[in-house]
Enzyme design. Structure first.
Site, PDB file in Angstrom:
ATOM      1  N   ALA A   1       4.104   8.949   1.236  1.00  0.00           N
ATOM      2  CA  ALA A   1       2.852   8.532   2.021  1.00  0.00           C
ATOM      3  C   ALA A   1       3.185   7.733   2.734  1.00  0.00           C
ATOM      4  CB  ALA A   1       1.757   9.009   1.948  1.00  0.00           C
ATOM      5  N   ASP A   2       2.555   7.115   3.813  1.00  0.00           N
ATOM      6  CA  ASP A   2       2.398   6.057   4.333  1.00  0.00           C
ATOM      7  C   ASP A   2       0.857   5.785   5.124  1.00  0.00           C
ATOM      8  OD1 ASP A   2       3.666   3.019   4.906  1.00  0.00           O
ATOM      9  OD2 ASP A   2       3.864   4.276   6.722  1.00  0.00           O
ATOM     10  N   THR A   3       0.422   4.261   4.776  1.00  0.00           N
ATOM     11  CA  THR A   3      -1.095   4.513   4.930  1.00  0.00           C
ATOM     12  C   THR A   3      -0.711   3.039   6.230  1.00  0.00           C
ATOM     13  OG1 THR A   3      -1.931   5.339   3.459  1.00  0.00           O
ATOM     14  CG2 THR A   3      -3.487   3.626   5.118  1.00  0.00           C
TER      15      THR A   3
END
Length: 225
Positions: free
Chosen positions: A75-77
């Protein structure tokens, strides 16, 4: 039995984030952590949705190469104020400047998720968005907040899981997405892949700040401590 067959029910979290590790652990799923040493794309002029999806897939692909046959979750935010992307701050001065820009305004949190198994597995991708409105605050409040939260490893220079009473007015959408991993979406996908048992998907929320009520007929609620 081949190594790939053995790994078919294995899950690896491709992230060093303690927040993502904690959120995934709430699902009572067995998993390992393997951090992908990749260079993430962080151009502030890039479309935030494309950026987080690209970075999540980049991390997942690297880990898939190391552990063939295992399911990999990456994931990346990031945070975007209008068209301005606010990634992790360079230093405390940059972090303070980011919070000044966010004070009293509504911004969007984007999390790109990639769930992938290679070879033989589909690449499942998703971008979750949540809207966050900050209360208007001054430099004294920012200083107080920084005593609780280290802003340097967080997009937008904040983490919603601690000290939210200082900065947060309201949010819509998934609270866990704002934390860095859309817990509800991940739970549903892991159920479809039979990595966790079928059943009600837990919702993480804080009703003090949640602006949109969620249905309660088939889901259970779990508020952060």
């Amino acid at each position: 039995m081949s190594p790939i067959e053995v790994n078919s029910k294995s899950l690896i979290l491709a992230s060093a984030s303690p927040r993502r590790k904690e959120l995934l652990a709430r699902l009572d799923v067995k998993f390992e952590v393997l951090v992908a040493p990749v260079t993430e794309h962080e151009d502030p002029t890039t479309d935030p949705r494309e950026m987080v999806l690209h970075n999540a897939a980049l991390k997942a692909a690297w880990v898939c190469e190391q552990r063939p046959g295992a399911w990999v979750l990456a994931a990346d935010t990031t945070v975007a104020l209008g068209k301005e992307v606010l990634n992790k701050p360079r230093d405390l001065d940059d972090a303070r400047a980011m919070l000044r820009r966010l004070s009293g305004k509504t911004h969007t949190v984007y999390t790109g998720v990639c769930l992938w198994r290679r070879p033989g597995g589909p690449e499942i991708t998703h971008c979750e968005t949540s809207e966050v409105t900050f209360r208007a605050f001054d430099d004294a409040a920012i200083t107080e907040y920084f005593k609780i939260v280290n802003p340097l490893d967080k997009a937008g220079a904040y983490g919603i899981q601690e000290g939210r009473e200082i900065i947060l007015e309201k949010y819509t959408g998934s609270l866990s997405n704002i934390m860095g991993l859309p817990h509800e979406w991940v739970a549903a996908r892991l159920q479809e892949l039979a990595l966790i048992p079928a059943g009600p998907v837990p919702i993480i929320e804080d009703s003090r700040y949640h602006a949109v009520a969620r249905p309660t007929t088939t889901k259970t609620r779990a508020r952060p401590a």
